[in-house]
Write an enzyme that holds these catalytic residues in place. Structure first.
Site, short mmCIF file in Angstrom:
data_model
loop_
_atom_site.label_atom_id
_atom_site.label_comp_id
_atom_site.label_asym_id
_atom_site.label_seq_id
_atom_site.Cartn_x
_atom_site.Cartn_y
_atom_site.Cartn_z
N GLY A 1 0.81 -20.29 17.88
CA GLY A 1 -0.48 -21.40 19.15
C GLY A 1 -0.20 -21.05 21.11
N ASP A 2 0.74 -20.45 21.68
CA ASP A 2 0.88 -20.50 22.52
C ASP A 2 0.01 -18.70 23.22
OD1 ASP A 2 1.83 -22.85 23.70
OD2 ASP A 2 3.92 -21.37 22.73
N ASN A 3 -0.42 -18.68 21.72
CA ASN A 3 -1.09 -16.81 22.64
C ASN A 3 -2.76 -17.37 22.84
OD1 ASN A 3 1.06 -15.44 21.54
ND2 ASN A 3 0.20 -15.10 19.08
N ASP B 1 -9.38 -10.23 9.03
CA ASP B 1 -8.52 -8.49 8.85
C ASP B 1 -9.75 -7.37 8.47
OD1 ASP B 1 -5.95 -7.27 8.00
OD2 ASP B 1 -7.40 -6.19 6.25
N ARG C 1 0.75 -1.62 0.02
CA ARG C 1 0.14 -0.15 -0.39
C ARG C 1 0.83 1.18 -0.86
NH1 ARG C 1 -1.69 0.48 4.31
NH2 ARG C 1 -1.00 -0.70 5.90
N TYR D 1 -1.60 -3.47 -6.84
CA TYR D 1 -1.11 -4.44 -5.93
C TYR D 1 -2.22 -4.68 -4.52
CZ TYR D 1 0.87 -7.07 -2.28
OH TYR D 1 1.64 -7.56 -1.31
N GLY D 2 -3.08 -5.29 -4.30
CA GLY D 2 -3.60 -5.64 -2.93
C GLY D 2 -4.21 -4.10 -2.11
N GLY D 3 -4.19 -3.41 -1.18
CA GLY D 3 -4.52 -2.93 -0.99
C GLY D 3 -5.11 -1.47 -1.75
N SER E 1 -1.19 -3.43 10.12
CA SER E 1 -1.03 -5.03 8.67
C SER E 1 0.40 -5.18 9.51
CB SER E 1 -0.61 -3.90 7.73
OG SER E 1 -1.86 -2.80 7.88
N HIS F 1 -10.44 -2.46 11.29
CA HIS F 1 -8.98 -2.76 11.01
C HIS F 1 -9.12 -4.52 11.82
CE1 HIS F 1 -4.84 -3.51 9.16
NE2 HIS F 1 -5.58 -4.20 8.94
N LYS G 1 -9.56 -2.58 2.08
CA LYS G 1 -8.90 -1.19 2.55
C LYS G 1 -10.00 -0.05 2.35
CE LYS G 1 -6.12 -3.11 5.75
NZ LYS G 1 -5.63 -4.47 4.99
N ARG H 1 2.02 -12.39 -0.47
CA ARG H 1 0.79 -12.56 -0.25
C ARG H 1 0.31 -13.36 -0.37
NH1 ARG H 1 -1.63 -8.68 4.22
NH2 ARG H 1 0.06 -7.64 4.04
N CYS I 1 1.14 -7.73 12.10
CA CYS I 1 1.04 -7.65 13.38
C CYS I 1 0.93 -8.51 14.08
CB CYS I 1 0.78 -6.11 13.47
SG CYS I 1 2.06 -4.85 13.42
N GLY I 2 0.12 -9.96 13.42
CA GLY I 2 -0.17 -10.70 13.77
C GLY I 2 -1.96 -11.18 13.38
N LYS I 3 -2.51 -10.42 12.74
CA LYS I 3 -4.45 -10.76 13.11
C LYS I 3 -4.67 -11.83 12.26
CE LYS I 3 -5.59 -6.82 10.98
NZ LYS I 3 -3.62 -7.01 10.56
N THR I 4 -4.32 -12.10 10.88
CA THR I 4 -4.83 -13.45 10.64
C THR I 4 -3.75 -15.11 11.20
OG1 THR I 4 -4.01 -12.38 8.24
CG2 THR I 4 -4.27 -15.01 8.45
N1 LIG Z 1 7.20 -14.09 16.64
C1 LIG Z 1 5.74 -13.58 16.71
N2 LIG Z 1 5.68 -13.15 15.16
C2 LIG Z 1 4.26 -13.35 14.67
C3 LIG Z 1 2.79 -13.51 16.61
N3 LIG Z 1 1.51 -13.86 15.15
C4 LIG Z 1 1.88 -12.97 13.63
N4 LIG Z 1 3.32 -12.96 13.48
C5 LIG Z 1 4.41 -12.46 12.47
O1 LIG Z 1 3.96 -11.67 12.19
C6 LIG Z 1 3.75 -11.26 10.24
C7 LIG Z 1 2.39 -10.38 10.45
O2 LIG Z 1 1.32 -11.76 10.74
P1 LIG Z 1 -0.02 -11.58 10.31
O3 LIG Z 1 -0.86 -12.58 10.75
O4 LIG Z 1 0.02 -12.21 8.98
O5 LIG Z 1 -0.80 -9.93 10.15
P2 LIG Z 1 -1.79 -9.65 9.74
O6 LIG Z 1 -2.38 -8.37 10.71
O7 LIG Z 1 -2.71 -10.74 9.51
O8 LIG Z 1 -1.49 -8.51 8.31
P3 LIG Z 1 -2.20 -8.03 7.59
O9 LIG Z 1 -2.96 -9.30 6.82
O10 LIG Z 1 -1.03 -7.12 6.76
O11 LIG Z 1 -3.45 -6.94 8.21
C8 LIG Z 1 3.86 -12.69 10.31
O12 LIG Z 1 5.44 -12.59 9.08
C9 LIG Z 1 4.37 -13.60 11.30
O13 LIG Z 1 4.60 -14.82 11.40
C10 LIG Z 1 2.95 -14.03 17.08
O14 LIG Z 1 2.59 -14.31 17.71
N5 LIG Z 1 4.65 -14.10 17.47
O1 LIG Z 2 -3.71 -4.30 1.52
C1 LIG Z 2 -3.25 -4.58 1.86
O2 LIG Z 2 -2.58 -4.05 0.72
C2 LIG Z 2 -2.79 -5.69 2.49
C3 LIG Z 2 -3.35 -5.63 3.96
O3 LIG Z 2 -4.45 -6.36 4.54
C4 LIG Z 2 -3.09 -4.52 5.01
O4 LIG Z 2 -1.68 -4.04 4.47
O5 LIG Z 2 -3.00 -4.27 5.83
MN LIG Z 3 -4.34 -5.91 7.15
#
Ligand SMILES: Nc1nc2c(ncn2[C@@H]2O[C@H](COP(=O)(O)OP(=O)(O)OP(=O)(O)O)[C@@H](O)[C@H]2O)c(=O)[nH]1
Ligand SMILES: O=C([O-])CC(=O)C(=O)O
Ligand SMILES: [Mn+2]
Length: 611
Positions: free
Chosen positions: A518-520, A298, A82, A222-224, A273, A251, A231, A391, A275-278
């Site tokens: 998984g430990d989360n 997301d 983005r 690209y994407g977003g 983005s 978000h 987005k 992605r 930071c771990g949502k998926t």
């Molecule tokens: N150390 C650590 N890394 C994590 C954890 N969860 C996710 N990550 C890493 O963070 C990165 C992004 O994780 P996603 O789950 O794809 O993040 P997202 O928030 O869905 O990202 P967007 O799709 O951009 O919105 C990846 O490289 C993961 O491996 C966690 O609990 N610990």
């Molecule tokens: O929008 C995009 O390109 C990918 C995404 O999910 C984000 O950045 O949060």
């Molecule tokens: Mn996202």
């Protein structure tokens, strides 16, 4: 139909919606495509378009035995994320875009865009994609129509949203309002000019007109930037609709948690983005008896239900997930969904047997790959094989652990909301807010180190309110007021508890202070036990953190002292943090809600009392 006869390009239009026909005609006149194609969303159409994309070199067909009906795309190296610097909210008044957005007067921007879009689809097909975000049978379905000159966008939108004939028929039958979302790669072709695999334009503009509820996106595939339902619509435009209609567009992921007592809890979480949502949405718990199912990864739309409860739905139909770090070890549920195929991968590496690979997918690194830029790659190479923001785009229905409630237009009642970011220091693993308003304060001051999901420097600390900094479609202070005003209509007893989390804190040795992934589930368990009044916590000036013994560490090689370290509130670090929050709040000027200023004063007083 007399009028239509004068529009040769529209002769076969499958709708009689006057507004839609007029807009399609206007865009065609401006952009001058060779042909107009109305997307029906069928399997047959998808096969045809992806065949064409393979022939054009935009898509590479993957090995059918490894990833059925799946493709890889490789973008222009300058079109990988983005572009926040080039993203605009063009409200009538500058004040209504707020200090977090780029702004230009709508008339001036329209003139600029008309110049850019003039003839921008020459030599190409103009695709018209009717789509709906959320359920087609929702009480008030949120329709959009994306016009694009990219078949890659069509194939991706087909995964990410409900598109095609059934949507168009409903738009026509109900003479519905739709968000006009115009997209062009900005790469017209002169007669006889050969195309490139990833057409785009160095000049990129991602523009929103909030009052008109329209989107114009130029120059990026690209994407977003290009899949405008995501987005641009479901966050930026939807946040404005939500402000006007009394709901929230966020978000956030949504997950369902089932306790050993078989009680269900629904949790949403806002993290910036990458930071771990998926990963959290698809969590595979490492503790016995707790089960997780997914509703969304997301975007979450929330509203107050009939009984004053906060209800949440996911308006998307697919995952557009960060590939690197997604692996059989860290996220087997995502890997299983991806392995079913029907996916488009962008900027990952190719294996020699026609599969895909990225850093973190498997422990074993393949001996040879083709990297995302088409170069031969071996483990000795000094660059990553996949782009850090590569992605996977996969239908959500392929997730084995998809909760059946995903399909309910009514959504689910939330028990907890998590706000989280990527912080090496300062922010504890988990902190329970003192109250709902204190939780909004936590969200409003959320901070994170920047990632590869947006163009620009990585690792820079910035405030990212509710993880919505790049997505709030109006004034940020008004947005925070809206959070307070929407929730004031809820039954206070039914409001979720709010927690601040940080999976990314480091120890003095530089290691992650918490194993994550998984430990989360252990952190979620503590949160639920707090809701049930069962878990012990320690009060700190910023909120309640788990007592050392209160986190379930069964099977982990960690001690209570380790937990205490991960949840430590360090007075020195927080003195710096408070100064940074003061600076952040100063940027809002008059538009900061009084209740949040009061929260900040309370935090300062509690900090001072501790000294
Ligand atoms: N150390 C650590 N890394 C994590 C954890 N969860 C996710 N990550 C890493 O963070 C990165 C992004 O994780 P996603 O789950 O794809 O993040 P997202 O928030 O869905 O990202 P967007 O799709 O951009 O919105 C990846 O490289 C993961 O491996 C966690 O609990 N610990
Ligand atoms: O929008 C995009 O390109 C990918 C995404 O999910 C984000 O950045 O949060
Ligand atoms: Mn996202």
């Amino acid at each position: 139909m007399g009028d239509l006869a004068r529009l040769p390009l529209l002769e076969k239009a499958p709708t009689t919606h006057a507004g839609l026909l007029a807009w399609v005609e206007e865009v065609a006149e401006l952009t001058q495509p060779d042909r107009i194609y109305w997307v029906d969303g069928s399997e047959e159409e998808n096969t045809r378009l992806t065949d064409e994309l393979v022939a054009a070199g935009t898509l590479t067909r993957l090995n059918e035995n490894l990833f059925p009906k799946s493709f890889a795309a490789f973008s222009d190296p300058a079109d990988v994320a983005r572009v926040e610097e080039q993203t605009f909210i063009c409200s009538e008044n500058k004040r209504d875009a707020g200090f977090t957005n780029n702004w230009m007067a709508p008339a001036e921007m329209k003139e600029k865009l008309r110049g850019l879009f003039a003839g921008s689809m020459r030599g190409r097909t103009m695709y018209v994609i009717p789509f709906v975000m959320g359920h087609l049978d929702a009480e008030d379905p949120k329709f959009g129509v994306e016009i694009t000159d990219s078949a890659y966008v069509v194939a991706s939108m087909r995964i990410m949203a409900t598109i095609g004939t059934e949507v168009l028929d409903k738009i026509t039958a109900t003479n519905a309002f739709f968000v006009p979302a115009l997209h062009s790669l900005g790469a017209p072709l002169a007669p006889g000019q050969a195309d490139v695999a990833w057409p785009c334009n160095p000049d990129k503009w991602i523009v929103h007109f909030p009052e008109e509820r329209s989107i114009w996106s130029f120059g990026s595939g690209y994407g977003g930037n290009a899949l405008l339902g995501k987005k641009c619509y479901a966050l930026r435009i939807a946040s404005v609709m939500a402000r006007d209609e009394g709901w929230l567009a966020e978000h956030m992921l949504i997950l369902k948690l089932t306790s050993p007592e078989k009680k269900n809890y629904y949790v949403s979480a806002a993290f910036p983005s990458a930071c771990g949502k998926t990963n959290l949405a698809l969590l595979d718990p490492t503790i016995e008896g707790w089960e997780v199912e997914t509703l969304g990864d997301d975007i979450t739309w929330m509203r107050i239900g009939k009984e004053g409860e906060l209800r949440a739905t996911n308006p998307e139909a697919g995952l557009f997930g960060v590939a690197p770090g997604t692996g059989w070890g860290t996220n087997p549920n995502a890997m299983r969904a991806i392995a079913k195929g029907h996916s488009i991968f962008t900027n990952v590496a190719l294996t020699d047997d026609g599969g895909v690979w990225w850093e973190g997918m498997t422990d074993e690194v393949p001996a040879h790959l083709t990297d995302w830029q088409g170069n031969s790659w071996t483990p000795d190479s000094d660059k990553p094989a996949a782009h850090p923001n590569s992605r996977f785009c996969t239908p959500i229905s392929q997730i084995d652990m998809l909760a059946e409630e995903y399909y309910s237009p009514d959504g689910v009642e939330l028990s907890a909301i998590l706000f989280g970011g990527r912080r090496k220091t300062t922010v504890p693993l988990v902190t329970e807010a003192r109250s709902w308003t204190n939780g909004i304060f936590m969200g409003s001051t959320l901070s994170s180190e920047t990632t590869a999901a947006a163009a620009g420097q990585v690792g820079v600390l910035r405030r990212d309110p509710m993880a919505m900094l790049p997505f709030i479609g109006y004034d940020a202070g008004d947005y925070l007021k809206h959070w307070i005003s929407v929730s004031s209509k809820a039954n206070p007893a039914r409001l979720p508890k709010i927690f601040l989390v940080n999976w990314f804190r480091r120890t003095a040795d530089g290691d992650f202070a918490w194993p994550g992934f998984g430990d989360n589930a252990r952190v979620l368990k503590w949160a639920i036990e707090r809701i049930e009044g069962k878990a012990d916590a320690v009060e700190t000036p910023i909120g309640f953190v788990p007592a050392g013994h209160a986190l379930d560490l069964t099977g982990l090689d960690l001690t209570h002292a380790h937990v205490e370290d991960a949840v430590r509130v360090d007075p020195q670090e927080w003195a710096t943090e408070l100064a940074s929050i003061e600076e952040w709040y100063a940027k809002f000027g008059d538009s900061l809600p009084e209740a949040l200023r009061t929260e900040l004063e309370g935090l300062k007083a509690r900090m001072a009392a501790q000294q």
